[in-house]
Design a protein around this motif. Structure first.
Motif, PDB file in Angstrom:
ATOM      1  N   GLU A   1       0.708  -0.121   1.713  1.00 21.31           N
ATOM      2  CA  GLU A   1      -0.601  -0.734   1.976  1.00 21.31           C
ATOM      3  C   GLU A   1      -1.670  -0.133   1.070  1.00 21.31           C
ATOM      4  O   GLU A   1      -2.520  -0.848   0.527  1.00 21.31           O
ATOM      5  CB  GLU A   1      -1.006  -0.570   3.432  1.00 21.31           C
ATOM      6  CG  GLU A   1      -2.343  -1.200   3.738  1.00 21.31           C
ATOM      7  CD  GLU A   1      -2.805  -1.018   5.174  1.00 21.31           C
ATOM      8  OE1 GLU A   1      -3.959  -1.402   5.448  1.00 21.31           O
ATOM      9  OE2 GLU A   1      -2.037  -0.498   5.993  1.00 21.31           O
ATOM     10  N   ALA A   2      -1.630   1.178   0.889  1.00 13.87           N
ATOM     11  CA  ALA A   2      -2.616   1.842   0.030  1.00 13.87           C
ATOM     12  C   ALA A   2      -2.507   1.344  -1.413  1.00 13.87           C
ATOM     13  O   ALA A   2      -3.522   1.077  -2.065  1.00 13.87           O
ATOM     14  CB  ALA A   2      -2.432   3.359   0.090  1.00 13.87           C
ATOM     15  N   ILE A   3      -1.297   1.186  -1.914  1.00 12.56           N
ATOM     16  CA  ILE A   3      -1.096   0.715  -3.288  1.00 12.56           C
ATOM     17  C   ILE A   3      -1.605  -0.716  -3.439  1.00 12.56           C
ATOM     18  O   ILE A   3      -2.305  -1.048  -4.405  1.00 12.56           O
ATOM     19  CB  ILE A   3       0.395   0.807  -3.678  1.00 12.56           C
ATOM     20  CG1 ILE A   3       0.802   2.279  -3.789  1.00 12.56           C
ATOM     21  CG2 ILE A   3       0.677   0.060  -4.979  1.00 12.56           C
ATOM     22  CD1 ILE A   3       2.288   2.501  -3.909  1.00 12.56           C
ATOM     23  N   ILE A   4      -1.294  -1.569  -2.472  1.00 12.05           N
ATOM     24  CA  ILE A   4      -1.725  -2.970  -2.539  1.00 12.05           C
ATOM     25  C   ILE A   4      -3.241  -3.084  -2.449  1.00 12.05           C
ATOM     26  O   ILE A   4      -3.874  -3.812  -3.218  1.00 12.05           O
ATOM     27  CB  ILE A   4      -1.028  -3.792  -1.440  1.00 12.05           C
ATOM     28  CG1 ILE A   4       0.462  -3.908  -1.759  1.00 12.05           C
ATOM     29  CG2 ILE A   4      -1.669  -5.165  -1.291  1.00 12.05           C
ATOM     30  CD1 ILE A   4       1.301  -4.430  -0.618  1.00 12.05           C
ATOM     31  N   ARG A   5      -3.856  -2.348  -1.514  1.00  7.91           N
ATOM     32  CA  ARG A   5      -5.321  -2.409  -1.384  1.00  7.91           C
ATOM     33  C   ARG A   5      -6.007  -1.901  -2.646  1.00  7.91           C
ATOM     34  O   ARG A   5      -7.016  -2.449  -3.087  1.00  7.91           O
ATOM     35  CB  ARG A   5      -5.788  -1.628  -0.167  1.00  7.91           C
ATOM     36  CG  ARG A   5      -5.469  -2.324   1.127  1.00  7.91           C
ATOM     37  CD  ARG A   5      -6.155  -1.636   2.291  1.00  7.91           C
ATOM     38  NE  ARG A   5      -5.790  -2.262   3.526  1.00  7.91           N
ATOM     39  CZ  ARG A   5      -6.391  -3.349   4.022  1.00  7.91           C
ATOM     40  NH1 ARG A   5      -7.385  -3.899   3.360  1.00  7.91           N
ATOM     41  NH2 ARG A   5      -6.001  -3.873   5.165  1.00  7.91           N
ATOM     42  N   SER A   6      -5.474  -0.844  -3.215  1.00 12.08           N
ATOM     43  CA  SER A   6      -6.047  -0.305  -4.444  1.00 12.08           C
ATOM     44  C   SER A   6      -5.963  -1.326  -5.575  1.00 12.08           C
ATOM     45  O   SER A   6      -6.933  -1.538  -6.313  1.00 12.08           O
ATOM     46  CB  SER A   6      -5.315   0.975  -4.833  1.00 12.08           C
ATOM     47  OG  SER A   6      -5.837   1.507  -6.010  1.00 12.08           O
TER      48      SER A   6
END
Length: 68
Positions: free
Chosen positions: A6-11
């Motif tokens: 999720e962190a990678i996608i949001r970034s």
């Protein structure tokens, strides 16, 4: 592992520019204002918070290693 995904996608979705290997067809230009900025994500109360912070310069010893 899902939290990291999720962190990678949001970034990636928050990045509104193309830089190096991180390219977007909808934002093909590089933003000079974001050159020395890091995207930081943190989880707070079951939500992912996106922040932008000034990039810290590497210590001189690290820079010397990269220059070789």
């Amino acid at each position: 592992m899902l939290v990291v995904c999720e962190a990678i996608i949001r970034s990636a979705l928050n990045r509104e520019e193309s830089r190096g290997g991180h390219t977007r067809l909808d934002f093909p230009e590089t933003e000079d204002a974001l050159e020395n900025v890091n995207t930081v994500l943190r989880q707070q109360h079951e939500r992912m918070i996106v922040e932008y912070v000034s990039a810290q310069r590497s210590p001189k010893t690290c820079r010397n290693c990269c220059d070789s």
